[in-house]
Design a protein around this motif. Structure first.
Motif, PDB file in Angstrom:
ATOM      1  N   ASP A  86      72.331  55.293  29.398  1.00 22.98           N
ATOM      2  CA  ASP A  86      72.068  53.871  29.157  1.00 22.98           C
ATOM      3  C   ASP A  86      73.384  53.179  28.828  1.00 22.98           C
ATOM      4  N   GLU A  87      73.385  51.864  28.885  1.00 21.14           N
ATOM      5  CA  GLU A  87      74.568  51.115  28.478  1.00 21.14           C
ATOM      6  C   GLU A  87      74.930  51.455  27.030  1.00 21.14           C
ATOM      7  N   GLU A  88      76.216  51.370  26.736  1.00 24.46           N
ATOM      8  CA  GLU A  88      76.668  51.438  25.346  1.00 24.46           C
ATOM      9  C   GLU A  88      77.168  50.050  24.990  1.00 24.46           C
ATOM     10  N   ILE A  89      76.502  49.418  24.019  1.00 25.39           N
ATOM     11  CA  ILE A  89      76.823  48.045  23.626  1.00 25.39           C
ATOM     12  C   ILE A  89      77.280  48.066  22.185  1.00 25.39           C
ATOM     13  N   ARG A  90      78.493  47.572  21.946  1.00 24.44           N
ATOM     14  CA  ARG A  90      79.036  47.526  20.596  1.00 24.44           C
ATOM     15  C   ARG A  90      79.659  46.152  20.350  1.00 24.44           C
ATOM     16  N   TYR A  91      79.317  45.595  19.208  1.00 17.87           N
ATOM     17  CA  TYR A  91      79.843  44.301  18.785  1.00 17.87           C
ATOM     18  C   TYR A  91      80.558  44.529  17.461  1.00 17.87           C
ATOM     19  N   CYS A  92      81.861  44.368  17.458  1.00 18.21           N
ATOM     20  CA  CYS A  92      82.683  44.625  16.277  1.00 18.21           C
ATOM     21  C   CYS A  92      82.599  43.429  15.331  1.00 18.21           C
ATOM     22  N   VAL A  93      81.969  43.637  14.182  1.00 14.96           N
ATOM     23  CA  VAL A  93      81.850  42.545  13.198  1.00 14.96           C
ATOM     24  C   VAL A  93      82.902  42.674  12.095  1.00 14.96           C
ATOM     25  N   ALA A  94      83.601  43.805  12.028  1.00 14.06           N
ATOM     26  CA  ALA A  94      84.711  43.998  11.086  1.00 14.06           C
ATOM     27  C   ALA A  94      85.526  45.199  11.556  1.00 14.06           C
ATOM     28  N   GLY A  95      86.816  45.179  11.260  1.00 10.24           N
ATOM     29  CA  GLY A  95      87.683  46.280  11.631  1.00 10.24           C
ATOM     30  C   GLY A  95      88.028  46.289  13.106  1.00 10.24           C
ATOM     31  N   SER A  96      88.356  47.476  13.634  1.00  8.15           N
ATOM     32  CA  SER A  96      88.773  47.588  15.028  1.00  8.15           C
ATOM     33  C   SER A  96      88.814  49.055  15.448  1.00  8.15           C
ATOM     34  N   GLY A  97      88.829  49.262  16.754  1.00  8.62           N
ATOM     35  CA  GLY A  97      88.913  50.609  17.301  1.00  8.62           C
ATOM     36  C   GLY A  97      89.165  50.554  18.796  1.00  8.62           C
ATOM     37  N   TYR A  98      89.312  51.720  19.401  1.00 11.76           N
ATOM     38  CA  TYR A  98      89.620  51.822  20.827  1.00 11.76           C
ATOM     39  C   TYR A  98      88.483  52.496  21.594  1.00 11.76           C
ATOM     40  N   PHE A  99      88.105  51.876  22.700  1.00  5.18           N
ATOM     41  CA  PHE A  99      87.266  52.513  23.706  1.00  5.18           C
ATOM     42  C   PHE A  99      88.176  52.837  24.882  1.00  5.18           C
ATOM     43  N   ASP A 100      88.203  54.083  25.274  1.00  2.00           N
ATOM     44  CA  ASP A 100      88.956  54.507  26.457  1.00  2.00           C
ATOM     45  C   ASP A 100      87.965  54.707  27.593  1.00  2.00           C
ATOM     46  N   VAL A 101      88.261  54.120  28.753  1.00  2.00           N
ATOM     47  CA  VAL A 101      87.412  54.262  29.934  1.00  2.00           C
ATOM     48  C   VAL A 101      88.270  54.735  31.103  1.00  2.00           C
ATOM     49  N   ARG A 102      87.639  55.368  32.062  1.00  2.00           N
ATOM     50  CA  ARG A 102      88.340  55.858  33.250  1.00  2.00           C
ATOM     51  C   ARG A 102      88.382  54.783  34.336  1.00  2.00           C
ATOM     52  N   ASP A 103      89.544  54.663  34.988  1.00  2.00           N
ATOM     53  CA  ASP A 103      89.664  53.727  36.106  1.00  2.00           C
ATOM     54  C   ASP A 103      89.319  54.435  37.412  1.00  2.00           C
ATOM     55  N   ARG A 104      89.522  53.751  38.540  1.00  2.00           N
ATOM     56  CA  ARG A 104      89.191  54.312  39.852  1.00  2.00           C
ATOM     57  C   ARG A 104      89.993  55.569  40.179  1.00  2.00           C
ATOM     58  N   ASN A 105      91.179  55.706  39.559  1.00  2.00           N
ATOM     59  CA  ASN A 105      92.035  56.868  39.799  1.00  2.00           C
ATOM     60  C   ASN A 105      91.844  57.952  38.740  1.00  2.00           C
ATOM     61  N   ASP A 106      90.829  57.800  37.912  1.00  2.00           N
ATOM     62  CA  ASP A 106      90.513  58.746  36.846  1.00  2.00           C
ATOM     63  C   ASP A 106      91.564  58.747  35.735  1.00  2.00           C
ATOM     64  N   SER A 107      92.329  57.664  35.624  1.00  2.00           N
ATOM     65  CA  SER A 107      93.288  57.498  34.529  1.00  2.00           C
ATOM     66  C   SER A 107      92.607  56.721  33.407  1.00  2.00           C
ATOM     67  N   TRP A 108      93.098  56.923  32.201  1.00  2.00           N
ATOM     68  CA  TRP A 108      92.517  56.217  31.056  1.00  2.00           C
ATOM     69  C   TRP A 108      93.007  54.782  30.971  1.00  2.00           C
ATOM     70  N   ILE A 109      92.087  53.898  30.610  1.00  2.00           N
ATOM     71  CA  ILE A 109      92.400  52.528  30.206  1.00  2.00           C
ATOM     72  C   ILE A 109      91.938  52.418  28.759  1.00  2.00           C
ATOM     73  N   ARG A 110      92.831  51.979  27.887  1.00  2.00           N
ATOM     74  CA  ARG A 110      92.498  51.837  26.466  1.00  2.00           C
ATOM     75  C   ARG A 110      92.140  50.384  26.192  1.00  2.00           C
TER      76      ARG A 110
END
Length: 183
Positions: A86-110
């Motif tokens: 299922d979708e992962e939905i996150r709404y940051c109401v305080a603080g911060s963090g990193y989601f890393d996702v894969r691009d078309r070349n299987d490289s990370w995007i932060r």
């Protein structure tokens, strides 16, 4: 992002720095909004997004050593590359963090999500999460219906959600498809 083994909470920029546009993220199915985190209880824009996308369930998660039971184990699990059905939905109401996702070349995007940032990761995208050096995030978690938190660590390419993700966003010619953030 770079491939170093340094502290996962660091920005990990490539040298020279390379930034990715929100449009490029949308081509991967990753959607985002900037909302009023100080007034999330009454934010009309959040209400419109939830109604339009069918997000009926909501709760909060605070991730920091002081508030999250079994913090070390959980932050390690969050940083293990995985997908959800299922979708992962996150709404940051305080603080911060990193989601890393894969691009078309299987490289990370932060993707750095800060207070007021809302991110939607599509079902089937390989991703991971970590805190930044602030060591704190409070996130609203949204779901369509009952919450499902099951992570499927890579590889799980046989799952229908992964196949659907590949067909929708990564197959040849899909770059011409439009993504409507208000859909």
């Amino acid at each position: 992002m770079d491939d170093s083994d340094e502290d996962q909470r660091l920005p990990h920029h490539r040298n020279p720095k390379q930034f990715v546009s929100l449009d490029k993220l949308a081509e991967l199915g990753v959607l985002s909004w900037r909302l009023d985190a100080d007034n999330y209880e009454t934010d009309e824009e959040l209400k419109k997004i939830r109604e339009a996308r069918g997000y009926s369930y909501m709760d909060f998660c605070e991730v920091c050593p002081e508030k999250l039971p079994n913090y070390d184990e959980k932050i390690k699990n969050f940083f293990e590359e995985h997908l959800h059905t299922d979708e992962e939905i996150r709404y940051c109401v305080a603080g911060s963090g990193y989601f890393d996702v894969r691009d078309r070349n299987d490289s990370w995007i932060r993707v750095w999500v800060k207070k007021g940032g809302m991110i939607v990761l599509p079902a089937g995208i390989y991703h991971r999460f970590t805190l930044d050096t602030s060591n704190y995030i409070k996130a609203m978690r949204l779901f369509i219906g009952d919450p499902i938190w099951t992570p499927y660590n890579r590889p799980h390419d046989e799952l229908p959600a992964r196949k659907e993700y590949l067909d929708a966003f990564l197959q040849q010619g899909s770059a011409d498809r439009a993504v409507d953030a208000a859909a």
